[in-house]
Every structure is written in structure tokens, then in C-alpha cells.
Design an enzyme around this catalytic site. Structure first.
Site, mmCIF file in Angstrom:
data_model
loop_
_atom_site.group_PDB
_atom_site.id
_atom_site.type_symbol
_atom_site.label_atom_id
_atom_site.label_comp_id
_atom_site.label_asym_id
_atom_site.label_seq_id
_atom_site.Cartn_x
_atom_site.Cartn_y
_atom_site.Cartn_z
ATOM 1 N N HIS A 22 21.296 9.192 3.825
ATOM 2 C CA HIS A 22 21.239 9.392 5.357
ATOM 3 C C HIS A 22 22.574 9.963 5.537
ATOM 4 C CE1 HIS A 22 17.452 7.633 6.368
ATOM 5 N NE2 HIS A 22 18.045 6.129 5.906
ATOM 6 N N ASP B 264 11.866 0.317 0.025
ATOM 7 C CA ASP B 264 11.459 -0.257 1.331
ATOM 8 C C ASP B 264 10.078 -0.034 1.989
ATOM 9 O OD1 ASP B 264 12.475 2.200 1.427
ATOM 10 O OD2 ASP B 264 13.849 1.709 3.414
ATOM 11 N N HIS C 269 12.320 5.589 4.750
ATOM 12 C CA HIS C 269 13.105 6.526 5.712
ATOM 13 C C HIS C 269 13.302 7.729 5.206
ATOM 14 C CE1 HIS C 269 13.588 2.194 6.781
ATOM 15 N NE2 HIS C 269 13.245 2.546 8.081
ATOM 16 N N ASP D 272 12.109 6.571 -0.544
ATOM 17 C CA ASP D 272 12.607 5.768 0.238
ATOM 18 C C ASP D 272 11.545 5.698 1.543
ATOM 19 O OD1 ASP D 272 15.292 4.033 0.990
ATOM 20 O OD2 ASP D 272 14.389 4.686 2.860
#
Length: 344
Positions: free
Chosen positions: A159, A284, A197, A195
Site C-alpha cells: 500500500h 488475507d 486488498h 493480497d
């Protein structure tokens, strides 16, 4: 498969993050890496090595010197002001405000952040710096001839953009490693982000470049963090047009839906002609993850690893997210063992 790891990750242990309108304990905690390391050892995946220190220079190939200076000195400034607890931003330069770097610590923190999910503590800089060295050490192993390596990085990185932290991320370990491959003579690198996200930082860093292809499979940003990037019409710009591929999927997606997106992403990587692959390895996507909405189960990660291996590329795995702490070791190492089974 060699694993690179640093105990320095324990230096970063945030007390709280702002999520769902409340300050609550951080989901991103030291036990995540501890469980993965234990599983690596239990499964005898291979030798675990401490990283070498490549200095700040390869990090500055991705992150601005001004941002790094701010991040490295933020805690000391906070302490000099008598600050107590974690350092978290409380204001950001939104669309109606000027993009101006203020003189104050809190103003600068807001300028260099996009959320309140990346607390700075006394050891955060050192932990993030060491995580980048973990990624660079694993990358160097592949440059020296290894077919694969695992960078057990914490804190995660995907991120983080060139001068922005957020989403538990401060330095973009996968991007730093990808840039090192390019600087050392690999003109075409692919990054596959698995991931839950979207890797908004990685996308932003390489969006206008054609020497890195970025492909991400993630929760639909219309409903999921980071909300403001990760849509399918984001295909790159300028020289990078056609080198960015997003595969947002709806909440509740299981392996069949996820695997179909992986197949598309792998085909893009093959068509691109990548010479080396960096995998932003978030697990995740697991069905019991507390902050994610996919339904992958532990055996699915073995299959994932085998499909990635079928690309036939030297592959660097860089650890990202995964917050079902008790299962994170099994799921992450399943990907690595699946990959090794697929290359044998």
C-alpha cells in the site's frame, strides 16, 4: 527455498489503528511473522537467513529522499514535542485543500499518509528498513541464480507509494525488489499481487512505466479498502499503458472465481514476456480472515503456488497481508510448498 527474515520486525508493534470509526488494536501484529517463521521451520522449507544491509540507496530508487527523511525522524520529533502513544495522522490534504507540505509534524504526517492505519512507534522505521533489506537480500539470491526465494517481510509494503504510507505499509518491499531486478539487468519484471486488498502503492509507483507489469487480484474497491484505486479500467498511462491489470472480485468469492482471475493474470504475465516474477504474497483471502471477505481455504494455497510455478519464472515471494494469525503460517507456506511441488 531460502527464507530471509529479520527479528527487527518486533520493533514495530502499534497499539491502535483507526478502522470502522474506532480506535482499536492493530490487526497487523508481530505474531503474524512469528507464526510464518515457525511454519517455515516446522515444514523444513529450507534455510532461514538474516538479511544483508544494502543501505538506503536501493530504497531511494522507489521512495523519495524527503519522505524517507520524514519517516526516519518522525518518532524523535514526536518525542521532542512530548508526544505520548503512537503517532497517527488526523488530517489529510483532501481534494479541496492545497497539496502543500507544512512545517509541523502532524501536517507532514498527514501529507505523507493516506489513512490512520499505519501508526509510527519507536521502532517502526528500523522494522520497515529491515523489511526492505529482507526483500533485497532475497532478490539478490535470485540474481545470483536461485529459482525462488521467500522474503518474510514485516511490516508489509504494497500500500506504500513513493512518498505515501498507509494500510499498515511504510516502504514498498515488492517494488523495491522489482526495481533492484531492473537495475541489475532484468528489463521486464512482473509483479503479481494476490493480497485481498489492492496494491495501490505498487500500482502508483509503476503506472507510467513499461518495464514492470502489475497484476492484482483483490476485493472490489467499490466496497473494499483502499476504495480509491484498483478498478479494471486502470490499465496504465503513457509508456505504461497496457501494463496494469486489476481483477476486482465480489465479496464471498471462493476458489473457482479467484482461480479464474489468477489464470487471466498469469496469461498477461506470459504474454508480457517477464523475465522474473515478484509475488506480493497476501493470504488475507482466507475464509476466516477477520478483515477480508473471500472464501479461500488452506488447500487452495497449494494449488495457487503450483499455478504460479507453471509460469516457469524465477520467483521472489514477498510477504504482505493475512490477519487470521493462527492460520497465516499454514496458508503462506502452502503457497511456497505448492510452488516447489510445481517446479519439481
Amino acid at each position: 527455498m531460502l527464507t530471509f527474515y529479520s527479528d527487527d520486525h518486533h520493533l514495530h508493534h502499534g497499539n491502535c489503528e483507526l478502522i470502522d470509526g474506532q480506535l482499536q488494536p492493530c490487526f497487523e501484529k508481530p505474531q503474524r511473522a512469528d507464526h510464518i517463521l515457525a511454519r517455515v521451520k516446522d515444514r523444513q522449507l529450507g534455510e532461514v537467513r538474516a538479511p544483508k544491509d544494502f543501505g538506503r540507496a536501493p530504497i531511494e530508487r522507489i521512495h523519495s529522499a524527503a519522505y524517507l527523511d520524514f519517516f526516519a525522524g518522525a518518532w524523535d520529533r514526536w518525542q521532542a514535542q512530548g508526544g505520548q502513544g503512537d503517532l497517527l495522522p488526523y488530517t489529510w490534504p483532501a481534494r479541496t485543500l492545497r497539496q502543500q507540505l507544512p512545517a509541523s509534524l502532524h501536517g507532514q504526517l498527514g501529507y505523507y499518509s493516506f489513512d490512520a492505519g499505519a501508526p509510527i512507534t519507536a521502532g517502526t522505521w528500523q522494522a520497515a528498513y529491515s523489511a526492505a533489506q529482507v526483500a533485497l537480500s532475497a532478490q539478490a539470491q535470485i540474481t545470483q541464480g536461485a529459482h525462488s526465494a521467500f522474503a518474510l517481510c514485516r511490516p508489509p509494503g504494497h500500500h506504500a507509494a513513493g512518498d505515501v504510507m498507509g494500510g499498515y505499509c511504510y516502504l514498498n518491499n515488492a517494488a523495491i525488489a522489482a526495481q533492484a531486478f531492473i537495475d541489475q539487468g532484468r528489463p521486464k519484471v512482473a509483479i503479481l499481487d494476490v493480497d485481498y486488498h489492492h496494491g495501490n502503492g505498487t500500482q502508483d509507483i509503476f503506472y507510467q512505466r513499461n518495464d514492470v507489469l502489475f497484476a492484482s487480484i483483490h476485493g472490489d474497491p467499490a466496497a473494499e479498502f483502499p476504495f480509491f484505486l484498483g478498478y479494471p479500467d486502470e490499465r496504465g498511462a503513457g509508456a505504461g499503458e497496457g501494463c496494469n491489470f486489476n481483477y476486482p472480485l465480489p465479496a464471498g468469492s471462493g476458489w473457482a472465481t479467484w482461480a479464474a482471475a489468477l489464470e487471466q493474470a498469469c496469461q498477461r504475465i506470459s504474454d508480457y514476456g517477464a523475465e522474473v516474477l515478484v509475488v506480493s504474497l497476501g493470504v488475507d483471502t482466507f475464509k476466516d480472515d477477520p478483515i477480508s471477505q473471500f472464501k479461500l481455504d488452506s488447500p487452495d494455497y497449494l494449488t495457487m503456488g503450483k499455478r504460479i510455478a507453471a509460469l516457469g519464472l524465477p520467483t521472489l515471494f514477498v510477504m504482505e497481508g493475512g490477519y487470521a494469525v493462527e492460520a497465516i503460517g499454514v496458508n503462506a507456506v502452502n503457497v511456497l510448498e505448492g510452488f516447489e511441488a510445481g517446479t519439481s
